[in-house]
Design an enzyme around this catalytic site. Structure first.
Site, PDB file in Angstrom:
ATOM      1  N   SER A 268       0.836  -1.205   0.000  1.00  0.00           N
ATOM      2  CA  SER A 268       0.000   0.000   0.000  1.00  0.00           C
ATOM      3  C   SER A 268       0.867   1.249   0.000  1.00  0.00           C
ATOM      4  CB  SER A 268      -0.953  -0.048   1.197  1.00  0.00           C
ATOM      5  OG  SER A 268      -1.963   0.926   1.087  1.00  0.00           O
ATOM      6  N   LYS A 272       4.362   2.332  -2.260  1.00  0.00           N
ATOM      7  CA  LYS A 272       4.781   3.576  -2.906  1.00  0.00           C
ATOM      8  C   LYS A 272       6.188   3.944  -2.432  1.00  0.00           C
ATOM      9  CE  LYS A 272       0.055   5.264  -2.037  1.00  0.00           C
ATOM     10  NZ  LYS A 272      -0.719   4.696  -3.113  1.00  0.00           N
ATOM     11  N   HIS A 410      -7.473  -5.774  -0.434  1.00  0.00           N
ATOM     12  CA  HIS A 410      -6.271  -4.968  -0.221  1.00  0.00           C
ATOM     13  C   HIS A 410      -5.570  -5.435   1.053  1.00  0.00           C
ATOM     14  CE1 HIS A 410      -3.807  -1.329  -0.611  1.00  0.00           C
ATOM     15  NE2 HIS A 410      -3.973  -1.135   0.684  1.00  0.00           N
TER      16      HIS A 410
END
Length: 429
Positions: A268, A272, A410
């Protein structure tokens, strides 16, 4: 009379539309989950300089185009970060050579960012007891504290700010939650496959909330009279990435770790972070992005799922201030995330998605890998060995860009880790 009412109604409609447009500009845009509504877009060519000159050699890529793309991401998306601080030093806080029923050595190391003992971050490490020579490791940031990844009572409970979740109050860590997130960090699997694990609580570097950059590491580097980063200076994601590089500084000193085989993994927002850290610091040998979405692996210009405007509204501290210029204005972005993937070349990179995680735009994540292929080809390497998304639970492991989309939501699962280890085996062993 009828004409007057019509004009009044028309004015109300126009006013409503203007209000809606202003709201979108200020606060982000409506999330799109309809593939037919993806706007036409043109991706920047990673092998064409901003002056229009084509890049045809590895030397041109490494010396000219790569620094150009890196600078654009630094000044327009993540923000520029400082280098290694003077006075940084390390201290072993604990060591247990019989951890995990004797299969691993558990060690905690404080990385102090100045000459003083504080502030510091704590690296929690597990290394296989049965090893020959130096071992490869996976390293990644965790969301809530090192003590949450394993129920080992010896792991230090963080004193840093933590989110008020899972019953936590006053943003103070709760020791009763030890090991509550161990499913995301299958230490036993990594140890059995010959890998070590290192993790750091992201809040030791910069707590994950917007306070105007008064906490965390940012104030350590403010110039005289400065009280917040400049528009092109580091946001929180760049600060976390900076912290990962400081961990790498430590790994280079540890005689048990193979510093040439350190894999970055992030899920998540930490996905990044892993991608940006891997782009900035070429000492990391392999990078894994797990459901990193907008600002990670997903193409911004597709405007599918979470968008630039939406993410800047929800998390205004993650990126540099300049990134807000592209709220609902993705076409103006001078870079896109396929170029972030390309910055890893010639090192291997793995991108993962989950079927139910539409907000992260699995297709956009996959396409970023596809469009990074030309840079790997420049090195004579095969990048992603597919141009169409694979079926769920059928990983692509054969090239230098790996990919899978799995069933589920997720999250990061043991299945994900199994693919990352398989991918690392291909490149490390």
């Amino acid at each position: 009379m009828r004409d007057s009412r019509f004009k009044q109604t028309l004015r109300k409609v126009v006013l409503a539309q203007m209000t809606l447009c202003c709201s979108l500009l200020l606060f982000g845009q409506e999330v799109n989950y309809d593939e037919s509504k993806v706007p036409p877009y043109t991706l920047p060519d990673p092998l064409v300089m901003t002056n229009g000159k084509a890049v045809t050699t590895k030397k041109e890529w490494m010396e000219k185009r790569r620094p150009e793309i890196l600078e654009l991401f630094a000044t327009q998306v993540y923000g520029k970060a400082p280098g290694k601080p003077k006075g940084m030093h390390f201290k072993v806080l604990s060591e247990d050579k019989k951890a995990l029923n004797g299969t691993a050595t558990c060690k905690e190391v404080a990385v102090s960012f100045t000459e003083n003992e504080e502030p510091y971050m704590v690296i929690l490490m597990y290394l296989p007891t049965q090893r020959k020579g130096k071992v490869p490791i996976f390293v990644g940031l965790n969301f809530y504290g090192n003590y949450r990844i394993n129920d080992d009572p010896g792991i230090i409970v963080t004193k840093s700010w933590v989110p008020n979740r899972d019953g936590i109050a006053d943003n103070k860590a709760d020791a009763s939650l030890r090991g509550g997130l161990s499913s995301r960090w299958p230490v036993d699997l990594l140890i059995s496959r010959g890998y070590g694990l290192a993790t750091i609580y992201c809040g030791d570097i910069d707590p994950d909330y917007d306070d105007g950059f008064q906490n965390g590491v940012h104030p350590l580097f403010y110039s005289k009279d400065q009280n917040k980063p400049e528009p092109d200076q580091w946001g929180t994601i760049a600060a976390w990435a900076w912290g990962l590089s400081r961990a790498m500084d430590y790994f280079e000193t540890d005689k048990d770790i193979n510093k040439k085989q350190i894999a970055l993994m992030g899920h998540s927002r930490m996905g990044k972070t892993a991608l940006w850290a891997g782009a900035c610091d070429e000492r990391f040998a392999l990078v894994v992005s797990n459901s990193s979405g907008c600002g990670g692996a997903a193409l911004s210009k597709r405007q599918f799922g979470q968008t630039v405007g939406d993410i800047n509204k929800s998390y205004p501290h993650w990126f540099c201030t300049n990134f807000k210029l592209y709220n609902n204005n993705e076409d103006a972005l001078p870079v896109d995330q396929h170029e972030l993937i390309a910055l890893m070349a010639p090192r291997p990179v793995y991108i993962a998605s989950s079927e139910e995680d539409r907000g992260a735009d699995p297709k956009g994540e996959f396409l970023a890998g596809v469009h990074a292929n030309p840079v790997y080809a420049l090195f004579g390497l095969t990048g992603l060995t597919a141009t169409e998304m694979p079926p769920v639970n059928q990983p692509i492991l054969t090239g230098y860009i790996g990919y899978h989309i799995r069933t589920g939501r997720h999250d990061i699962t043991r299945y994900d880790w199994e693919q990352y280890i398989n991918f690392a085996d291909r490149h490390f062993k």
